[in-house]
Structure formats: C-alpha cells, structure tokens
Design a protein around this motif. Structure first.
Motif, PDB file in Angstrom:
ATOM      1  N   ALA A 252      83.775  35.591  69.551  1.00 38.01           N
ATOM      2  CA  ALA A 252      83.724  34.929  70.755  1.00 38.01           C
ATOM      3  C   ALA A 252      83.959  32.883  70.289  1.00 38.01           C
ATOM      4  O   ALA A 252      84.007  32.047  70.941  1.00 38.01           O
ATOM      5  CB  ALA A 252      82.488  34.351  71.388  1.00 38.01           C
ATOM      6  N   LEU A 253      83.644  33.168  68.852  1.00 35.96           N
ATOM      7  CA  LEU A 253      83.431  31.626  68.089  1.00 35.96           C
ATOM      8  C   LEU A 253      84.423  31.130  68.493  1.00 35.96           C
ATOM      9  O   LEU A 253      84.677  29.951  68.220  1.00 35.96           O
ATOM     10  CB  LEU A 253      82.999  31.772  66.828  1.00 35.96           C
ATOM     11  N   LEU A 255      87.982  30.746  69.578  1.00 40.57           N
ATOM     12  CA  LEU A 255      88.638  30.095  70.972  1.00 40.57           C
ATOM     13  C   LEU A 255      87.792  28.222  71.071  1.00 40.57           C
ATOM     14  O   LEU A 255      88.185  28.144  71.458  1.00 40.57           O
ATOM     15  CB  LEU A 255      88.762  30.296  72.017  1.00 40.57           C
ATOM     16  N   PRO A 256      86.252  28.228  71.373  1.00 39.23           N
ATOM     17  CA  PRO A 256      85.863  27.313  71.414  1.00 39.23           C
ATOM     18  C   PRO A 256      85.677  26.430  70.253  1.00 39.23           C
ATOM     19  O   PRO A 256      86.236  25.294  70.436  1.00 39.23           O
ATOM     20  CB  PRO A 256      83.996  27.581  72.406  1.00 39.23           C
ATOM     21  N   VAL A 257      85.163  26.557  68.957  1.00 37.09           N
ATOM     22  CA  VAL A 257      85.790  26.165  68.127  1.00 37.09           C
ATOM     23  C   VAL A 257      87.334  25.420  67.927  1.00 37.09           C
ATOM     24  O   VAL A 257      87.259  24.023  67.719  1.00 37.09           O
ATOM     25  CB  VAL A 257      85.403  26.867  66.351  1.00 37.09           C
ATOM     26  N   MET A 258      88.302  26.535  68.179  1.00 39.99           N
ATOM     27  CA  MET A 258      89.971  25.134  68.248  1.00 39.99           C
ATOM     28  C   MET A 258      89.710  24.292  69.183  1.00 39.99           C
ATOM     29  O   MET A 258      90.771  23.228  68.483  1.00 39.99           O
ATOM     30  CB  MET A 258      90.614  27.221  67.963  1.00 39.99           C
ATOM     31  N   VAL A 259      89.135  24.615  69.914  1.00 37.65           N
ATOM     32  CA  VAL A 259      89.692  24.079  71.906  1.00 37.65           C
ATOM     33  C   VAL A 259      88.333  22.480  71.135  1.00 37.65           C
ATOM     34  O   VAL A 259      88.804  20.569  71.538  1.00 37.65           O
ATOM     35  CB  VAL A 259      88.899  24.678  72.364  1.00 37.65           C
ATOM     36  N   LEU A 260      87.244  22.119  70.504  1.00 38.38           N
ATOM     37  CA  LEU A 260      86.710  21.292  70.671  1.00 38.38           C
ATOM     38  C   LEU A 260      87.675  20.367  69.512  1.00 38.38           C
ATOM     39  O   LEU A 260      87.293  19.264  68.917  1.00 38.38           O
ATOM     40  CB  LEU A 260      84.979  21.456  69.667  1.00 38.38           C
ATOM     41  N   LEU A 261      87.543  21.043  68.465  1.00 35.79           N
ATOM     42  CA  LEU A 261      88.115  20.586  66.926  1.00 35.79           C
ATOM     43  C   LEU A 261      89.501  19.360  66.919  1.00 35.79           C
ATOM     44  O   LEU A 261      89.604  18.240  67.527  1.00 35.79           O
ATOM     45  CB  LEU A 261      88.731  21.352  66.450  1.00 35.79           C
ATOM     46  N   ARG A 262      90.463  19.990  68.061  1.00 34.87           N
ATOM     47  CA  ARG A 262      91.883  19.647  68.997  1.00 34.87           C
ATOM     48  C   ARG A 262      90.920  17.998  69.543  1.00 34.87           C
ATOM     49  O   ARG A 262      91.845  17.825  69.609  1.00 34.87           O
ATOM     50  CB  ARG A 262      92.363  20.749  69.654  1.00 34.87           C
ATOM     51  N   GLU A 263      90.383  18.868  70.808  1.00 30.56           N
ATOM     52  CA  GLU A 263      89.447  17.637  71.664  1.00 30.56           C
ATOM     53  C   GLU A 263      89.436  16.594  70.524  1.00 30.56           C
ATOM     54  O   GLU A 263      89.195  15.492  71.062  1.00 30.56           O
ATOM     55  CB  GLU A 263      88.256  17.586  72.440  1.00 30.56           C
ATOM     56  N   HIS A 264      88.249  16.679  69.080  1.00 31.71           N
ATOM     57  CA  HIS A 264      88.233  15.468  68.285  1.00 31.71           C
ATOM     58  C   HIS A 264      89.346  15.294  67.749  1.00 31.71           C
ATOM     59  O   HIS A 264      89.325  14.374  67.368  1.00 31.71           O
ATOM     60  CB  HIS A 264      86.958  15.905  67.935  1.00 31.71           C
ATOM     61  N   GLY A 265      90.604  15.435  68.068  1.00 31.89           N
ATOM     62  CA  GLY A 265      91.984  14.778  67.753  1.00 31.89           C
ATOM     63  C   GLY A 265      92.024  16.076  66.056  1.00 31.89           C
ATOM     64  O   GLY A 265      93.357  14.675  65.816  1.00 31.89           O
ATOM     65  N   THR A 266      91.530  16.669  65.978  1.00 32.63           N
ATOM     66  CA  THR A 266      91.769  17.090  64.895  1.00 32.63           C
ATOM     67  C   THR A 266      93.112  18.364  64.724  1.00 32.63           C
ATOM     68  O   THR A 266      93.845  18.531  65.998  1.00 32.63           O
ATOM     69  CB  THR A 266      91.638  18.694  64.686  1.00 32.63           C
ATOM     70  N   SER A 267      94.321  17.973  63.456  1.00 28.55           N
ATOM     71  CA  SER A 267      95.595  18.671  63.558  1.00 28.55           C
ATOM     72  C   SER A 267      95.338  20.629  63.073  1.00 28.55           C
ATOM     73  O   SER A 267      94.567  20.772  63.339  1.00 28.55           O
ATOM     74  CB  SER A 267      96.217  17.652  62.107  1.00 28.55           C
ATOM     75  N   SER A 308      72.359  33.852  58.950  1.00 24.25           N
ATOM     76  CA  SER A 308      72.739  32.664  58.923  1.00 24.25           C
ATOM     77  C   SER A 308      73.893  32.570  59.505  1.00 24.25           C
ATOM     78  O   SER A 308      74.570  30.775  59.425  1.00 24.25           O
ATOM     79  CB  SER A 308      73.157  32.983  57.464  1.00 24.25           C
ATOM     80  N   ALA A 309      74.344  33.399  60.472  1.00 20.88           N
ATOM     81  CA  ALA A 309      75.215  32.864  60.981  1.00 20.88           C
ATOM     82  C   ALA A 309      75.049  31.818  62.867  1.00 20.88           C
ATOM     83  O   ALA A 309      75.579  31.690  62.978  1.00 20.88           O
ATOM     84  CB  ALA A 309      76.002  34.352  61.951  1.00 20.88           C
ATOM     85  N   VAL A 310      73.538  32.011  62.635  1.00 26.67           N
ATOM     86  CA  VAL A 310      72.972  31.532  64.054  1.00 26.67           C
ATOM     87  C   VAL A 310      73.830  30.066  64.148  1.00 26.67           C
ATOM     88  O   VAL A 310      74.068  29.354  65.576  1.00 26.67           O
ATOM     89  CB  VAL A 310      71.884  31.663  64.496  1.00 26.67           C
ATOM     90  N   PRO A 311      73.488  28.725  63.019  1.00 19.29           N
ATOM     91  CA  PRO A 311      73.852  27.694  62.727  1.00 19.29           C
ATOM     92  C   PRO A 311      75.294  27.170  63.008  1.00 19.29           C
ATOM     93  O   PRO A 311      75.722  26.251  63.331  1.00 19.29           O
ATOM     94  CB  PRO A 311      72.317  26.940  61.917  1.00 19.29           C
ATOM     95  N   VAL A 312      76.526  28.475  62.767  1.00 17.54           N
ATOM     96  CA  VAL A 312      77.197  28.145  62.895  1.00 17.54           C
ATOM     97  C   VAL A 312      78.313  27.919  64.110  1.00 17.54           C
ATOM     98  O   VAL A 312      78.774  26.779  63.610  1.00 17.54           O
ATOM     99  CB  VAL A 312      78.167  29.324  62.177  1.00 17.54           C
ATOM    100  N   PRO A 313      77.906  28.370  64.592  1.00 20.68           N
ATOM    101  CA  PRO A 313      78.826  27.442  66.284  1.00 20.68           C
ATOM    102  C   PRO A 313      77.852  25.869  66.580  1.00 20.68           C
ATOM    103  O   PRO A 313      79.097  25.798  67.330  1.00 20.68           O
ATOM    104  CB  PRO A 313      78.131  29.054  67.287  1.00 20.68           C
ATOM    105  N   LEU A 391      79.411  26.754  73.140  1.00 20.57           N
ATOM    106  CA  LEU A 391      79.338  27.327  71.595  1.00 20.57           C
ATOM    107  C   LEU A 391      77.491  26.678  71.268  1.00 20.57           C
ATOM    108  O   LEU A 391      76.731  28.158  70.269  1.00 20.57           O
ATOM    109  CB  LEU A 391      79.406  25.271  70.394  1.00 20.57           C
ATOM    110  N   VAL A 392      77.228  26.035  72.181  1.00 22.23           N
ATOM    111  CA  VAL A 392      75.670  26.340  72.133  1.00 22.23           C
ATOM    112  C   VAL A 392      74.897  27.488  72.578  1.00 22.23           C
ATOM    113  O   VAL A 392      74.305  28.176  72.343  1.00 22.23           O
ATOM    114  CB  VAL A 392      74.794  25.435  73.296  1.00 22.23           C
ATOM    115  N   ALA A 393      75.486  28.145  74.117  1.00 21.31           N
ATOM    116  CA  ALA A 393      75.383  29.195  74.409  1.00 21.31           C
ATOM    117  C   ALA A 393      75.379  30.772  73.856  1.00 21.31           C
ATOM    118  O   ALA A 393      74.707  32.154  73.464  1.00 21.31           O
ATOM    119  CB  ALA A 393      76.362  29.885  75.463  1.00 21.31           C
ATOM    120  N   ILE A 394      76.473  30.584  72.745  1.00 24.38           N
ATOM    121  CA  ILE A 394      76.648  31.711  72.118  1.00 24.38           C
ATOM    122  C   ILE A 394      75.860  31.925  70.530  1.00 24.38           C
ATOM    123  O   ILE A 394      74.972  33.208  70.368  1.00 24.38           O
ATOM    124  CB  ILE A 394      77.867  30.974  71.408  1.00 24.38           C
TER     125      ILE A 394
END
Length: 438
Positions: A252-253, A255-267, A308-313, A391-394
C-alpha cells in the motif's frame, strides 16, 4: 594371538571431517548463480513489461494489468506448486519452469521483430511467468538447502537474501537503460538471464523426496497439508499474521510515496533512488542475520522489525525529501533478511522434507495474498484524499495491528527451536577459519 588382540583393540575415534567453506561449495554456488540470474531477469521483466505496455497503449490500466495477471496466476497455482515440489523430481520442475519462462520472454522480441506486439500476447506471457514463479519458487529454496550442510544453512540463506536484494536494486535501472536502447532489448536480456538459470539447473543435481524415504512419506497428505501445519501452531499463526500485515502495508505504501514525491517536484530518477533504500538496507542486513538472531528471541525480533516499519510511511512528510525516504526504507530493509531466515528456522526446518514444499507454498501464498488488496485499496483512497492522508492512515493502521500482536504472550515469549543458533555459531567459526587460511 598377540597380533590378533592388538588388531581387535579399538583405535582412537576419527575426528569429524571439517566443513568445506561455503564459498568452495561448487554445487551451492552454481545453483545460487543460476537463481540470482533468474531473479535478475524477473525483476528486469517486471519493470520492462509495464513500460512496453505504456508505450504501445498509453493506458496505465493496461500496464497495471500485466502485474495483476502475473500475481493472480502465482496465487492460484501456488498451492499446487508446493504439492508438485513434494511429489515430483524437483530438478525437473526447476528446469521446466525456467525453460517455460525463457520461451515466454523470448517470444516478446520475436513478436516485436515482425511488428507491434499484441496486448493479449503480453498478458499470456504474464500468466506463464506467474505460473513459473508458483512452481519454481518452493523448489529454489529446497534446492539450495539440499546442497548445504545444516551447520551452514543460515549462512547460505543470508547469501540468498543478498541475491534477492541485489536483483531488486540493480534490476529496475538496468531495465530502464535497456529499454532506452530499444523496446526488445530488456526482454532479450531477461531471456539470456533465464537461459543461464536453465543451464545451472541442468548442470547441478540435487535430491528430491522420491529419492529417499518411505513411499507413504513421499506422497502422503493433500495439497492443503501445508496450511494445516501452519494453523496447528499458535506461534506460527501470530508470526504470519504480523508478516502479512507488513507485506500489505508495504504494497500500500509504494504508490502514495511515488505520488507525493512527484508532487514535490522529485524526478523519476530521484524517486527510484528513494525507493532503492529498502534493497540497499536488505543487502546490509544480510550480513547481520546471525548477530540479530542472538540478540533476541524470534517473537521479540519480529515485533522490533515490524515496529520499525510504523514511521516509514511518515518519512515523505518530513524535511529532506529523497534522502529522508531512502534512510527510512534503509533502516526497515536492514531487518528484512533476518525475518526471512527466521521463517526458515521457525517453519521450514521443523517439518519433514516430504512436506516442506507444501509448507513453503502455503507460507508464501498467505504472505502475498494481501498485497494486491493493499495496492488496490491505496489506489481507491488516492482518488478521494491526499497522498499525505493516505500515508498517515497506513502508519496508524499498522500501529493498531501491531499493538494487538505485541500484547500476545505467544510472540513475546517465543524462543528459537533447539539447534537454531547453530547456524550462526557455525558461520562465525567458519569465517574465523577462513580468515586464518587467508
């Protein structure tokens, strides 16, 4: 008489022959190299096929259909694949699976040579590849363990973790580079990797259940026997539930990570670098397996890695962008190899070899069953809310699930099976001996 009496006297006990260092075990290293090649080819294909479908159709839905067909086929045939691994010559299964994948991959550049490839053709290739994963997956793990002494098994599995992590790290950028050279090139590369895997499977002989044991032990039980073994143990039920939640959250993590990074202008390159953190962490963690297993019991170690995975999202929401996401995924990925070897210690080593294929298949089926659901639900949520909210929900849902698991005494009080630590100790002793030889 005196001579006879002297001859009858027992001599000093023979010293046990020293173990051959794993790096000199040619059968293991050949199998490992073949499987590393097969894994790299699979990862190249997983990246190149969606790129090809997008180039041909421009449809994200069609591109996603390839991965969906492949995963669903693997899940549907996984249980039967475990039963086949317990009842048929495993080497023949591995050769047949790798050959089928080779032919399926080679059909793509062959079709491209005569014009645009058909989407139906690509989806059929996805189904064939998914089937080869279902049948070769249990056999690959069983083949490696059959050519390694028990004292070196943990070390061998740690090296196998490096194979998976290395392929995950190198495969996507290599696929992108090859695709830039031509649409057919990555599939030629993946087919060549499968050819190397077939060659290794043909060259190396390893035992199967039909070669030893009573006939009843070889074929007894149904294809679902592996699930019954897992259901009979409270510890295994609790541990697999935690691992299932981790896999679901990981799926689940993405797709939203990719979308958020892209929204922030990440290549695209920056996004790929950020997501590579888990593979780099796993490569590092493969060398820490024995040490981590000595630090804590299996349940406590499982819970520590899971928490240790809880803060990753939440990492993409913090300052630092790509570097922060990479670091968070690296720290989590470092604990993944110890969990995979833990599965071997708690589950796969505790059942007879004649049943082991079905138990492996049942475990893999349970652990991957939630991944398509995680990806699908995340896509639905992203249509209705922001990536940050998803991401917060995950993170919150993962924490809630782990609270219930942490409260379980079964996990917190779990201990390693008798002899489980031997692998780590044997590894350290062997490394010391190799260092002295050097």
């Amino acid at each position: 008489m005196g001579t006879v009496e002297a001859a009858e006297q027992p001599g000093p006990p023979e010293a046990p022959s020293p173990l051959v260092p794993l790096r000199r075990n040619l059968r293991f290293q050949a199998l490992w190299a073949g499987q590393a090649s097969a894994t790299l080819g699979m990862v190249i294909g997983d990246t190149a096929f969606p790129l090809l479908v997008l180039a041909l159709t421009g449809s994200s839905t069609s591109a996603g259909a390839f991965g969906a067909v492949q995963m669903v086929t693997t899940l549907l045939l996984g249980v039967h694949g475990g039963a086949v691994a317990d009842r048929v010559d495993r080497r023949r299964v591995l050769i047949a699976s790798d050959t089928a994948r080779l032919l399926a991959l080679a059909s793509v550049p062959a079709a491209l040579a005569f014009g645009p490839v058909n989407l139906v053709h690509l989806l059929l290739v996805a189904a064939v590849i998914g089937a080869t994963v279902a049948y070769s997956g249990p056999v690959r793990l069983l083949a490696l363990r059959s050519v390694v002494p028990p004292e070196q098994l943990s070390q061998a599995l740690a090296q196998d973790e490096a194979r998976m992590s290395g392929a995950s790290l190198a495969g996507p950028p290599l696929a992108g580079f090859l695709f830039g050279l031509g649409h057919a090139v990555p599939f030629l590369g993946a087919a060549l990797a499968s050819l190397f895997a077939v060659t290794a499977a043909v060259a190396v002989r390893f035992p199967s259940p039909h070669e030893s044991g009573a006939p009843g032990e070889r074929t007894g039980g149904s294809a679902l026997a592996g699930f019954r073994v897992l259901a009979a143990s409270p510890l295994l039920r609790s541990a697999l539930a935690v691992l299932l939640v981790l896999n679901l959250a990981g799926a689940a993590l993405l797709l939203p990570v990719m979308v958020l990074l892209r929204e922030h202008g990440t290549s695209s390159a920056g996004i790929g670098l950020a997501l590579a953190g888990e593979a780099v962490g796993a490569l590092t963690g493969a060398a820490l397996v024995a040490r981590l297993h000595r630090l804590a019991g299996p349940g406590v170690l499982l819970l520590a890695v899971a928490w240790s995975a809880v803060p990753v999202p939440l990492a993409p929401l913090l300052p630092g962008g790509v570097a922060t996401v990479f670091a968070a995924l690296f720290l989590f990925g470092a604990g993944v190899p110890t969990l995979r070897v833990m599965l071997d210690l708690l589950v796969f080593r505790q059942v007879p070899d004649a049943l082991r294929g079905r138990v492996i298949a049942a475990t893999m089926t349970l652990l991957t069953a939630g991944m398509p659901a995680g990806s699908f639900v995340t896509g639905l949520l992203l249509d209705r809310s922001s990536p940050a909210a998803v991401l917060v929900a995950i993170s919150a849902l993962l924490a809630v699930a782990l609270l219930a698991a942490t409260a379980s005494r079964t996990l917190r009080r779990a201990v390693w099976p008798a002899g489980a630590a031997a692998g780590g100790e044997g590894r350290e002793e062997q490394e010391d001996e190799e260092g002295q030889e050097g």
